[in-house]
Design a protein around this motif. Sequence first.
Motif, PDB file in Angstrom:
ATOM      1  N   UNK A  48       0.886  -3.888  -2.759  1.00 58.80           N
ATOM      2  CA  UNK A  48       0.066  -5.092  -2.914  1.00 58.80           C
ATOM      3  C   UNK A  48      -0.801  -5.226  -1.677  1.00 58.80           C
ATOM      4  N   UNK A  49      -2.124  -5.149  -1.857  1.00 55.76           N
ATOM      5  CA  UNK A  49      -3.057  -5.288  -0.742  1.00 55.76           C
ATOM      6  C   UNK A  49      -4.298  -6.001  -1.242  1.00 55.76           C
ATOM      7  N   UNK A  50      -4.485  -7.223  -0.802  1.00 52.01           N
ATOM      8  CA  UNK A  50      -5.609  -8.043  -1.265  1.00 52.01           C
ATOM      9  C   UNK A  50      -6.742  -8.054  -0.245  1.00 52.01           C
ATOM     10  N   UNK A  51      -6.436  -8.276   1.032  1.00 52.48           N
ATOM     11  CA  UNK A  51      -7.455  -8.309   2.063  1.00 52.48           C
ATOM     12  C   UNK A  51      -7.869  -6.918   2.502  1.00 52.48           C
ATOM     13  N   UNK A  52      -9.078  -6.799   3.075  1.00 53.82           N
ATOM     14  CA  UNK A  52      -9.598  -5.481   3.423  1.00 53.82           C
ATOM     15  C   UNK A  52      -8.776  -4.775   4.495  1.00 53.82           C
ATOM     16  N   UNK A  53      -8.147  -5.532   5.398  1.00 57.36           N
ATOM     17  CA  UNK A  53      -7.290  -4.889   6.394  1.00 57.36           C
ATOM     18  C   UNK A  53      -6.014  -4.349   5.756  1.00 57.36           C
ATOM     19  N   UNK A  54      -5.428  -5.116   4.838  1.00 61.96           N
ATOM     20  CA  UNK A  54      -4.226  -4.651   4.142  1.00 61.96           C
ATOM     21  C   UNK A  54      -4.533  -3.424   3.289  1.00 61.96           C
ATOM     22  N   UNK A  55      -5.695  -3.416   2.649  1.00 57.73           N
ATOM     23  CA  UNK A  55      -6.092  -2.253   1.851  1.00 57.73           C
ATOM     24  C   UNK A  55      -6.235  -1.024   2.749  1.00 57.73           C
ATOM     25  N   UNK A  56      -6.883  -1.198   3.885  1.00 55.24           N
ATOM     26  CA  UNK A  56      -7.068  -0.081   4.825  1.00 55.24           C
ATOM     27  C   UNK A  56      -5.715   0.476   5.266  1.00 55.24           C
ATOM     28  N   UNK A  57      -4.784  -0.410   5.602  1.00 58.48           N
ATOM     29  CA  UNK A  57      -3.447   0.036   6.013  1.00 58.48           C
ATOM     30  C   UNK A  57      -2.745   0.786   4.882  1.00 58.48           C
ATOM     31  N   UNK A  58      -2.908   0.277   3.657  1.00 57.74           N
ATOM     32  CA  UNK A  58      -2.248   0.896   2.503  1.00 57.74           C
ATOM     33  C   UNK A  58      -2.791   2.290   2.231  1.00 57.74           C
ATOM     34  N   UNK A  59      -4.101   2.434   2.274  1.00 61.17           N
ATOM     35  CA  UNK A  59      -4.697   3.756   2.062  1.00 61.17           C
ATOM     36  C   UNK A  59      -4.229   4.728   3.141  1.00 61.17           C
ATOM     37  N   UNK A  60      -4.188   4.254   4.366  1.00 63.58           N
ATOM     38  CA  UNK A  60      -3.767   5.123   5.471  1.00 63.58           C
ATOM     39  C   UNK A  60      -2.362   5.669   5.268  1.00 63.58           C
ATOM     40  N   UNK A  61      -1.419   4.793   4.918  1.00 64.95           N
ATOM     41  CA  UNK A  61      -0.033   5.241   4.817  1.00 64.95           C
ATOM     42  C   UNK A  61       0.169   6.132   3.596  1.00 64.95           C
ATOM     43  N   UNK A  62      -0.569   5.895   2.507  1.00 70.08           N
ATOM     44  CA  UNK A  62      -0.463   6.770   1.343  1.00 70.08           C
ATOM     45  C   UNK A  62      -1.108   8.124   1.620  1.00 70.08           C
ATOM     46  N   UNK A  63      -2.180   8.124   2.405  1.00 65.13           N
ATOM     47  CA  UNK A  63      -2.795   9.385   2.794  1.00 65.13           C
ATOM     48  C   UNK A  63      -1.842  10.201   3.671  1.00 65.13           C
ATOM     49  N   UNK A  64      -1.093   9.513   4.518  1.00 69.74           N
ATOM     50  CA  UNK A  64      -0.198  10.188   5.452  1.00 69.74           C
ATOM     51  C   UNK A  64       1.024  10.783   4.753  1.00 69.74           C
ATOM     52  N   UNK A  65       1.599  10.062   3.810  1.00 68.34           N
ATOM     53  CA  UNK A  65       2.891  10.483   3.256  1.00 68.34           C
ATOM     54  C   UNK A  65       2.853  10.892   1.781  1.00 68.34           C
ATOM     55  N   UNK A  66       1.808  10.503   1.062  1.00 67.60           N
ATOM     56  CA  UNK A  66       1.747  10.826  -0.357  1.00 67.60           C
ATOM     57  C   UNK A  66       1.584  12.315  -0.604  1.00 67.60           C
TER      58      UNK A  66
END
Length: 540
Positions: free
Chosen positions: A347-365
Amino acid sequence: MSATIFTNGRVFQNLGPKSASQFFDTLIVQDGKIAHVGSSDDAAVQTHRAAGCEVRDLGGKHVLPGFIDAHMHFLLLGQSLTKVQLDGSKDLADIRARIKLYATAHPEKERILCSGWMHSMTDGEAKASMLDDLDPRPIYIDSKDLHSCWCNSAALKELGVQERENPAGGTIERDADGKASGLLSEACILLIVWPYLAQVLPLEDKMSALRAAIQAYHAVGCTGCIDMAMDENAWEAILALQKSQGGSLPLRVAAHWCINPGDGEEHRLRQVQRAIELNRQYNNDASPELRIVGIKIICDGVIDACTAALAEPYTSNAHIEGPIWTPKMLDAVVKKACDAGLQCALHAIGDQAVHNAVNVLEKHGKPGQRHRIEHLELTAPEDAKRLGELGITASIQPVHSDPSILRAWPKLLGPERLKRAFAYSDFADHGAPLAIGSDSPTAPYAPLPNLYVATTRKSAKQPDAKDAPVNANFRLDLVQAVAAATSGAAFSCFADERVGSLEVGKMADFVVVDMAWNGEELLKAAVAATYFGGVRVYGA
């Protein structure tokens, strides 16, 4: 032959690219699966007619795959159907009148449960003292977004919050004397309110709520759903309902196990381990219709309450809200889930939360894991591009972009940032898979009005108010929207080999709709019938 011929219709098939679709006039269902899609003149149709198979005339109506709500809350939806509905209340006086009317009519209820309240209805105030004279029983009022709960003094007392500290990621609002004043926010809902109500509400009541949710979904054309905050309480009720119905449910359910911030990393990883165990037990050939597919993390709050994590301050109050889950907290949890092959839904609504979410999925996905980001209400252009590059599903709820509920956003965000709100077509243009859900019960669950908002960016909630569309440049076309609510939703939870499109060999989950193929006309569309595995489960 156990077959039925559905003919004289417009059977939808999505061909993939934007705006590409095809319609056929005949569908054959045999033994719960789709046996043929084509013309009434096809040899297969004539053979089945000659064999005496039943023929049903569709009267020119459209046949769409059964809708799959890609983001919802199953038990909460069912329970909300029996709560005092505050949606549409104009002010505090209206709210009080509705609660008082219900309380008088239901003296047998131990608690008064309400839903649909928005902070703007009460000018941001949510005090127990505003409710205490209405009734001595505990009163619980869910906010529309389910991120906060407004309680009277009786509810605060039975929850025992006066002596509790704020849980990680949550806030117990207090007065100048340090006394809980009525509002519980964010993680308090997951860790205090819902567990307590789960304990005191009977299992049969929860099973009845689930039955009501299934019936409600059938009536609007839904044959499947993805629960986005599954916990022990709801899972127990679903398993009990499944057992009571001979081991099957007339709804295909995939679920993401909700991971709370908890008491530290060890506690968070234990929750992930529980999800892994359930995934191993309920995500295989033995349980194809009731599955635990991954985990859900609520990274931030919501823009209306200024709790969504933004990269820049809110225009209205110069406040920068940090995420509920920091990048460090996300890292170990997402890594453990990815290493175990689970899907992550963030769940990521704000642009900072979205950025964090993309980063962690890029790192571990890992390739092919089909991770998802939920909501994506405010995004930076570069992160919208990265969704497609990384194959992250954009899980969107167009009903949240209804302009009638966004009137405060220009003040909260300012005109420039508002231009990046709900950038749906931008996600699609960069190649991100789309999955459309409702987030029910935080919003109406009917798919057709949801698709109206997706394709027009106009209000389905208050169409006569003439609110200007919010970012009409980001609207979807009708084929994209229907696909995102059917095949896209199925793809997002690895159900696309069985459901989501009207193809030979797939389950015969479909909906018959009296409609014009025009997004502008969707508010006039009506579900005529819903079929689940070839069996009609709803008929208008």
